[in-house]
Every structure is written in structure tokens, then in C-alpha cells.
Design an enzyme around this catalytic site. Sequence first.
Site, PDB file in Angstrom:
ATOM      1  N   VAL A  59      27.314  12.740 -21.436  1.00 15.83           N
ATOM      2  CA  VAL A  59      27.084  13.486 -22.665  1.00 15.83           C
ATOM      3  C   VAL A  59      28.271  14.428 -22.749  1.00 15.83           C
ATOM      4  O   VAL A  59      28.343  15.404 -22.022  1.00 15.83           O
ATOM      5  CB  VAL A  59      25.762  14.265 -22.622  1.00 15.83           C
ATOM      6  N   PRO A  60      29.226  14.094 -23.586  1.00 17.26           N
ATOM      7  CA  PRO A  60      30.585  14.638 -23.469  1.00 17.26           C
ATOM      8  C   PRO A  60      30.732  16.082 -23.926  1.00 17.26           C
ATOM      9  O   PRO A  60      31.292  16.349 -24.980  1.00 17.26           O
ATOM     10  CB  PRO A  60      31.405  13.695 -24.340  1.00 17.26           C
ATOM     11  N   CYS A  61      30.274  16.994 -23.106  1.00 13.23           N
ATOM     12  CA  CYS A  61      30.416  18.390 -23.460  1.00 13.23           C
ATOM     13  C   CYS A  61      31.884  18.819 -23.405  1.00 13.23           C
ATOM     14  O   CYS A  61      32.255  19.846 -23.937  1.00 13.23           O
ATOM     15  CB  CYS A  61      29.558  19.268 -22.552  1.00 13.23           C
ATOM     16  N   HIS A  62      32.704  17.997 -22.751  1.00 13.57           N
ATOM     17  CA  HIS A  62      34.120  18.363 -22.649  1.00 13.57           C
ATOM     18  C   HIS A  62      34.866  18.159 -23.959  1.00 13.57           C
ATOM     19  O   HIS A  62      36.008  18.587 -24.092  1.00 13.57           O
ATOM     20  CB  HIS A  62      34.786  17.535 -21.535  1.00 13.57           C
TER      21      HIS A  62
END
Lengths: 182, 182
Positions: free
Chosen positions: A140-143
Site C-alpha cells: 500500500v504505497p504510502c511512499h
Amino acid sequence: MAEPLRLFIDRTETPIGELVIVADREGRLRAIDWTDYEARMRQLLRLHYGEGGFELVPERNPGGLTTTMSTYFAGDLGIIASMPVETGGTPFQRTVWAALRDIPCGTTVSYSELARRIGRPAAVRAVGLANGANPVGIVVPCHRVVGANGSLTGYGGGIERKRWLLAHEGHAASQSLLPFAR
Amino acid sequence: MAEPLRLFIDRTETPIGELVIVADREGRLRAIDWTDYEARMRQLLRLHYGEGGFELVPERNPGGLTTTMSTYFAGDLGIIASMPVETGGTPFQRTVWAALRDIPCGTTVSYSELARRIGRPAAVRAVGLANGANPVGIVVPCHRVVGANGSLTGYGGGIERKRWLLAHEGHAASQSLLPFAR
DNA sequence: AGCGCTCTCGCGGTTTTCGGACATGACCAT
DNA sequence: ATGGTCATGTCCGAAAACCGCGAGAGCGCT
């Protein structure tokens, strides 16, 4: 009373450090983090499932997730988009995390833009908080969330890794993105 | 995640009001209270097993417990001593509740004496609290605890019922016990 | 002016902390 | 006798602190 949730834990090396991977019986990712932040990950699990609400059993490549992560780091970027994920979290957090998965690979979004997308334009900081509470980073690409001015602002695994991930995903400007606004 | 604990609920009339009885699959008593305090009972269940951690399914005489309770009220006082019971609660509370079952039928104990018996002579008020949090009244006989001066002090179902239960159990002085110290 | 930096403040969900209430009773000073 | 004080475990509600932000104001430089 109900016997604890049985979770499987594995580790794998990446170009930017070792990952800890936690999967459930159904092969869904429940948590993931860098080995040097494993304590925080366990804390998050405790928070979501309770003190004795789960148990971690070492197992190689549970649900094939370890392989999937290696594949992603080897360059098959799209593979994480379809990776099965299951998390706890409050309604608000789950909303934010769902929105994260809609950010296309190779692009970034600002915190305020993300807040707008979930219909809570004023909850900008709260979005940041929820971002930091994400138990399944990378997948879950919080970056892919950055400051409004393009600065990387923060990342639970360290700014350097955030920069690396964005570069890995081919974000055009990632090479020049600085930790803080210049 | 883990499907909710399946509990069975039934009701029965007694000389002093209707009882709500909750049993588990194994026929162990999980909760019991007077119908007029059913809300409190459900609250306690939520506290112990979580918001969606259990479900109540109506069933007649689950595990034969309804019959057992009727038998007790009909005069077979000893039958509740061997009744299977299962509860949540903190370690302290469970200790108190265990001590309650050791109070012989027909006798009473003061809160301070009870505190002494569990090795925490100073935790007198805490014992009172734990007493009030008992999810399986009557069977775990919290009504057999009275004030040091013999007053009935308090009872979750109402002082009158406490007095009745003690009289029913043949407590010699119960007829003269007053709600409050004279 | 226009740019870029710093400082300040408001934003809002979550977690942590704190104080009170309570099914008591022993002790001490009036 | 009467009345205040204090110990003790747990839950609950209120309040405050915490931040992976960002807009706006003030200020010093070209």
C-alpha cells in the site's frame, strides 16, 4: 477466549535492507516492515489485534508473498498492485489506505491532494498520520505521497528508502527530490 | 476476522423476577442477570468479548442451565456450586470471583475478609468493584458478601433481591439484615 | 517586484493521560 | 458518635499531546 489469530512470518533481503513479512492463513499480507523497525511493526499488530490476539509462526514464503516482494524489487513493479492485503485500523485509516492503492505506480501525490480525494480536504495532517500508521508499507504505497512543494517530508523507513522506492518505480523527478524543500 | 463466539440466550421466571441466561456451546454459563438489567449484562459481554466478538442466539434451555437455575430457586441450593462457568475479566477479578465460590451456602463474608482471603488485605474497595463486575451472579454468589457491620451495602440486582437470596439460602440472620447500618 | 526562507498557526484523527466514580473499611481527630 | 482521609482496581469520559501538512505573514536579498 477465541484462540489467537495464527500469522506467519518470514524475512527477505532487498537492495535497501531486510524485510519482515507477515501473512495470514489465506495468504493475505497483514504486515510488512524493515527489519530495523520490526519492533514498531509488532506494536502495530498488538494495537490492531490485541495483546494476545495473534501469534507469529515462522514459515518460509507464506502464501508466496515473499516471492512476490522479491519480484517487485527485481523490477516487476506492477505485481504489488494485485497483492492481497488485509488490515485492521479505524474507518478513517482504511479509507486513506484504500486511496493510496489508487495512486498509479511512477507518480506521486501531495498529502493535501490525497485528503481532497477522500472527501476530507481539511484532514491533511490526519492523512499524514494515517499514512504513518499503515501496516503494509510498499504494497500500500504510502511512499508515493510527498509534500505539496515536492519535498519528501517523511517516511517510516527513512527518507533514503522513500527516495529509492520512487526512483525504482521510475518517478521522473525522484532523482532531484530532496528530503526537505530547498 | 475470527468468527464471533456463538452464545445461546434463554429466559426463565423466578420468584423475584425474570432471569436472562447466556451459555456457550459447551454448556458453560457465560452470563446471567435479571431481565430489568439486561442492558448492563450485554454491556459486560461487549466489554469482555469485544463489540462484534460474540453473537446471541435464542435457544431453549441451553446446556440444561435454565433447568438448573429453576431447580436452585425451587430449593435445591447446592446445585449451583457445581455449575460450569466461564468468564472473561482481569486476573484480579478472576481471583475474586474464584474466592466467591468458596463461600459456603448459607453463610456470608465481609468485603474486607474476602480481600484478606485472596491475599490483598488492602484491596477492599477493589474487591467491591470486582464483585459488581461479576457477570454470573447468583451462581458465583456475590450476594454472600456483606458489609463488615452486617449491612447489605449493595447488590447489582437491588438490595431486596440480595436479602431474598440470603433468606432463601437459609442465612440465619438474613431476616434482620438491614440495607444500611442502623 | 519577485523569490525563497523561516516562523506561526490552524487543521483533525488517534493515542495517551488524568481525574472521578464505585457494592468498603481501618484509623485518627474532633 | 461523627466526619474526614486514604488505600485499591478498573472503566469511562474529557482533555491534551502528538504528528510523515500546508497556507500565510514577515523579512532580507537581488
